[in-house]
Scaffold this motif. Structure first.
Motif, PDB file in Angstrom:
ATOM      1  N   ALA A  42       1.049  -0.938   0.632  1.00 52.69           N
ATOM      2  CA  ALA A  42      -0.212   0.421   0.270  1.00 52.69           C
ATOM      3  C   ALA A  42       0.666   1.380   0.085  1.00 52.69           C
ATOM      4  O   ALA A  42       0.586   2.562  -0.938  1.00 52.69           O
ATOM      5  N   VAL A  43       1.617   1.473   1.064  1.00 51.09           N
ATOM      6  CA  VAL A  43       2.475   3.003   0.804  1.00 51.09           C
ATOM      7  C   VAL A  43       3.588   2.302  -0.743  1.00 51.09           C
ATOM      8  O   VAL A  43       3.071   4.060  -1.088  1.00 51.09           O
ATOM      9  N   HIS A  44       3.884   1.729  -1.030  1.00 49.47           N
ATOM     10  CA  HIS A  44       4.614   1.936  -3.158  1.00 49.47           C
ATOM     11  C   HIS A  44       3.194   2.042  -3.611  1.00 49.47           C
ATOM     12  O   HIS A  44       4.509   2.730  -4.610  1.00 49.47           O
ATOM     13  N   GLY A  45       2.244   2.210  -3.379  1.00 53.69           N
ATOM     14  CA  GLY A  45       0.878   2.293  -3.981  1.00 53.69           C
ATOM     15  C   GLY A  45       0.229   3.383  -4.209  1.00 53.69           C
ATOM     16  O   GLY A  45       0.174   4.043  -4.664  1.00 53.69           O
ATOM     17  N   PHE A  46       0.882   4.213  -3.277  1.00 54.16           N
ATOM     18  CA  PHE A  46      -0.232   5.981  -2.577  1.00 54.16           C
ATOM     19  C   PHE A  46       0.493   6.194  -3.238  1.00 54.16           C
ATOM     20  O   PHE A  46      -0.465   6.888  -4.142  1.00 54.16           O
ATOM     21  N   GLY A  47       1.780   6.577  -4.184  1.00 60.43           N
ATOM     22  CA  GLY A  47       1.764   7.105  -5.138  1.00 60.43           C
ATOM     23  C   GLY A  47       1.792   7.579  -6.064  1.00 60.43           C
ATOM     24  O   GLY A  47       1.542   8.690  -6.719  1.00 60.43           O
ATOM     25  N   PRO A  52      -2.865   8.957 -10.132  1.00 62.45           N
ATOM     26  CA  PRO A  52      -3.454   7.222 -11.087  1.00 62.45           C
ATOM     27  C   PRO A  52      -3.051   7.615 -12.270  1.00 62.45           C
ATOM     28  O   PRO A  52      -3.480   6.347 -13.083  1.00 62.45           O
ATOM     29  N   PHE A  53      -3.432   8.598 -13.056  1.00 63.33           N
ATOM     30  CA  PHE A  53      -2.415   8.709 -14.580  1.00 63.33           C
ATOM     31  C   PHE A  53      -1.024   8.234 -14.886  1.00 63.33           C
ATOM     32  O   PHE A  53      -0.745   8.742 -15.238  1.00 63.33           O
ATOM     33  N   GLY A  54      -0.372   8.850 -13.810  1.00 64.62           N
ATOM     34  CA  GLY A  54       1.131   9.138 -13.708  1.00 64.62           C
ATOM     35  C   GLY A  54       2.152   8.175 -14.599  1.00 64.62           C
ATOM     36  O   GLY A  54       3.240   7.792 -15.040  1.00 64.62           O
ATOM     37  N   ALA A  55       1.648   6.972 -14.552  1.00 63.12           N
ATOM     38  CA  ALA A  55       2.362   5.754 -15.095  1.00 63.12           C
ATOM     39  C   ALA A  55       2.030   5.118 -16.468  1.00 63.12           C
ATOM     40  O   ALA A  55       2.252   3.610 -17.194  1.00 63.12           O
ATOM     41  N   VAL A  56       1.052   6.100 -16.753  1.00 64.06           N
ATOM     42  CA  VAL A  56       0.602   5.939 -18.605  1.00 64.06           C
ATOM     43  C   VAL A  56       1.161   5.495 -19.568  1.00 64.06           C
ATOM     44  O   VAL A  56       1.953   3.834 -20.442  1.00 64.06           O
ATOM     45  N   GLY A  57       2.392   6.179 -19.700  1.00 62.96           N
ATOM     46  CA  GLY A  57       3.522   6.494 -20.904  1.00 62.96           C
ATOM     47  C   GLY A  57       4.203   4.636 -20.258  1.00 62.96           C
ATOM     48  O   GLY A  57       4.791   3.576 -20.935  1.00 62.96           O
ATOM     49  N   MET A  58       4.854   4.728 -18.504  1.00 63.25           N
ATOM     50  CA  MET A  58       5.743   3.205 -18.440  1.00 63.25           C
ATOM     51  C   MET A  58       4.644   1.908 -18.778  1.00 63.25           C
ATOM     52  O   MET A  58       5.177   0.764 -19.068  1.00 63.25           O
ATOM     53  N   VAL A  59       3.007   2.227 -18.476  1.00 63.33           N
ATOM     54  CA  VAL A  59       2.726   0.731 -19.291  1.00 63.33           C
ATOM     55  C   VAL A  59       2.481   0.784 -20.504  1.00 63.33           C
ATOM     56  O   VAL A  59       2.648  -0.449 -20.849  1.00 63.33           O
ATOM     57  N   GLU A  60       2.486   1.876 -21.200  1.00 61.41           N
ATOM     58  CA  GLU A  60       2.121   1.653 -22.681  1.00 61.41           C
ATOM     59  C   GLU A  60       3.620   1.014 -22.807  1.00 61.41           C
ATOM     60  O   GLU A  60       3.530   0.093 -23.545  1.00 61.41           O
ATOM     61  N   GLY A  61       4.425   1.463 -22.276  1.00 59.33           N
ATOM     62  CA  GLY A  61       5.881   1.389 -22.707  1.00 59.33           C
ATOM     63  C   GLY A  61       6.040  -0.350 -22.625  1.00 59.33           C
ATOM     64  O   GLY A  61       7.553  -0.846 -23.198  1.00 59.33           O
ATOM     65  N   PHE A  80      -4.456  -0.286  -2.765  1.00 62.05           N
ATOM     66  CA  PHE A  80      -6.413  -1.006  -2.037  1.00 62.05           C
ATOM     67  C   PHE A  80      -6.364  -2.196  -2.492  1.00 62.05           C
ATOM     68  O   PHE A  80      -6.419  -2.999  -0.763  1.00 62.05           O
ATOM     69  N   GLY A  81      -5.439  -3.343  -2.552  1.00 64.43           N
ATOM     70  CA  GLY A  81      -4.782  -4.319  -2.787  1.00 64.43           C
ATOM     71  C   GLY A  81      -4.159  -4.961  -1.314  1.00 64.43           C
ATOM     72  O   GLY A  81      -4.249  -6.107  -0.470  1.00 64.43           O
ATOM     73  N   GLY A  82      -2.856  -3.907  -0.883  1.00 66.34           N
ATOM     74  CA  GLY A  82      -2.046  -3.715  -0.497  1.00 66.34           C
ATOM     75  C   GLY A  82      -3.455  -3.723   0.910  1.00 66.34           C
ATOM     76  O   GLY A  82      -2.978  -4.416   2.511  1.00 66.34           O
ATOM     77  N   ILE A  83      -3.697  -2.805   1.403  1.00 67.81           N
ATOM     78  CA  ILE A  83      -4.625  -2.470   2.813  1.00 67.81           C
ATOM     79  C   ILE A  83      -6.053  -3.444   3.248  1.00 67.81           C
ATOM     80  O   ILE A  83      -5.986  -4.147   3.227  1.00 67.81           O
ATOM     81  N   LEU A  84      -6.520  -5.016   1.717  1.00 70.85           N
ATOM     82  CA  LEU A  84      -6.756  -5.920   2.090  1.00 70.85           C
ATOM     83  C   LEU A  84      -6.148  -6.905   2.408  1.00 70.85           C
ATOM     84  O   LEU A  84      -6.748  -7.724   3.296  1.00 70.85           O
ATOM     85  N   ILE A  85      -5.060  -6.353   1.783  1.00 72.13           N
ATOM     86  CA  ILE A  85      -4.136  -8.250   2.671  1.00 72.13           C
ATOM     87  C   ILE A  85      -3.771  -7.982   4.114  1.00 72.13           C
ATOM     88  O   ILE A  85      -3.510  -8.759   4.929  1.00 72.13           O
ATOM     89  N   ALA A  86      -3.201  -6.438   4.253  1.00 73.60           N
ATOM     90  CA  ALA A  86      -3.167  -5.918   5.717  1.00 73.60           C
ATOM     91  C   ALA A  86      -3.949  -6.256   6.303  1.00 73.60           C
ATOM     92  O   ALA A  86      -4.042  -6.745   7.315  1.00 73.60           O
ATOM     93  N   MET A  87      -4.928  -6.502   5.984  1.00 73.39           N
ATOM     94  CA  MET A  87      -6.489  -6.414   6.529  1.00 73.39           C
ATOM     95  C   MET A  87      -6.999  -7.430   6.661  1.00 73.39           C
ATOM     96  O   MET A  87      -7.790  -8.355   7.991  1.00 73.39           O
ATOM     97  N   GLY A  88      -6.242  -8.942   5.960  1.00 77.04           N
ATOM     98  CA  GLY A  88      -6.957  -9.608   5.372  1.00 77.04           C
ATOM     99  C   GLY A  88      -8.005 -10.242   4.647  1.00 77.04           C
ATOM    100  O   GLY A  88      -9.414 -11.020   5.826  1.00 77.04           O
ATOM    101  N   LEU A  89      -8.673  -9.316   4.454  1.00 73.78           N
ATOM    102  CA  LEU A  89     -10.483  -9.276   3.876  1.00 73.78           C
ATOM    103  C   LEU A  89     -10.208  -9.278   2.025  1.00 73.78           C
ATOM    104  O   LEU A  89      -9.255  -8.571   1.156  1.00 73.78           O
ATOM    105  N   LEU A  90     -11.197 -10.532   1.993  1.00 75.89           N
ATOM    106  CA  LEU A  90     -10.918 -10.448   0.258  1.00 75.89           C
ATOM    107  C   LEU A  90      -9.082 -11.130  -0.316  1.00 75.89           C
ATOM    108  O   LEU A  90      -8.352 -10.795  -0.867  1.00 75.89           O
ATOM    109  N   THR A  91      -8.267 -11.625   1.290  1.00 75.01           N
ATOM    110  CA  THR A  91      -6.689 -11.812   1.154  1.00 75.01           C
ATOM    111  C   THR A  91      -6.849 -12.741  -0.314  1.00 75.01           C
ATOM    112  O   THR A  91      -5.528 -11.796  -1.062  1.00 75.01           O
ATOM    113  N   ARG A  92      -6.856 -13.449  -0.529  1.00 71.00           N
ATOM    114  CA  ARG A  92      -6.284 -14.477  -1.567  1.00 71.00           C
ATOM    115  C   ARG A  92      -6.866 -13.515  -2.898  1.00 71.00           C
ATOM    116  O   ARG A  92      -5.898 -13.333  -4.126  1.00 71.00           O
TER     117      ARG A  92
END
Length: 151
Positions: A42-47, A52-61, A80-92
Motif C-alpha cells: 500500500a505504501v508503494h502504491g500510495f504515490g 493514478p494516470f502518472g504511470a500511463v507512459g510506463m505501462v504503455e512502454g 487498495f490491494g495492499g490494504i486488503l491484504i494487511a486487513m486479511g479481507l479478500l486476501t486471496r
C-alpha cells in the motif's frame, strides 16, 4: 516412517524445547508477514494512487494499452490491494492481483531493463510472498476469519 508430532503432523524439532516457542508464534509470524506485505504494498502504491494516470507512459512502454486504463488499475491494485491484504479481507484475490503486478515487474526489471536476476530479485521475493497468500489465504487473525468466509 518419519518422526512427526501427532497434533501438527510436522517434523519434530531437533531441540524439542524450541517447539514451545515455535508453535505459539506460528500464527503470529504468518500474520506479521501478511500485514507487513500488505502495508508495504500500500505504501508503494500510495504515490500511484495520488496520481493514478502518472504511470500511463510506463505501462504503455511495457505493451499495456491503453495506459489510461492500466495505470489506474495498477495504482488501485497496489494501494487498495495492499490494504486488503494487511486487513486479511479478500486476501486471496488481492494477493493474486498483486502477484500478477509483481510478475510484470520481474519481466520489466529482469528482461526489459536487462538487469537480470539481480534487478528482479526483490520483485521475485514479493511475488513469492503474494503467491503464498493467494494460495493459503489469510489465517485466523484476519477479517476473512472474523466473517467466517474466504474467497
Amino acid at each position: 516412517m518419519t518422526d512427526v508430532t501427532a497434533s501438527t503432523s510436522r517434523p519434530r524439532a531437533i531441540l524439542p524445547a524450541l517447539e514451545k516457542i515455535y508453535l505459539p508464534l506460528d500464527t503470529s509470524a504468518e500474520t506479521l508477514l501478511r500485514v507487513l506485505a500488505g502495508v508495504l504494498l500500500a505504501v508503494h502504491g500510495f504515490g500511484k494512487i495520488t496520481d493514478p494516470f502518472g504511470a500511463v507512459g510506463m505501462v504503455e512502454g511495457l505493451g499495456f494499452y491503453p495506459g489510461v486504463f492500466w495505470s489506474p488499475l495498477l495504482a488501485a491494485t497496489e494501494f487498495f490491494g495492499g490494504i486488503l491484504i494487511a486487513m486479511g479481507l479478500l486476501t486471496r484475490p488481492a494477493a493474486f492481483a498483486g502477484m500478477i503486478v509483481l510478475l510484470v515487474t520481474v519481466y520489466f526489471h529482469g528482461i526489459v531493463q536487462g538487469e537480470g536476476l539481480f534487478g528482479a530479485e526483490k520483485s521475485i521475493l514479493w511475488a513469492a510472498i503474494l503467491f503464498f497468500f493467494a494460495i493459503r489465504g489469510a489465517n485466523s487473525q484476519s477479517v476473512d476469519a472474523k466473517l467466517g468466509k474466504q474467497f
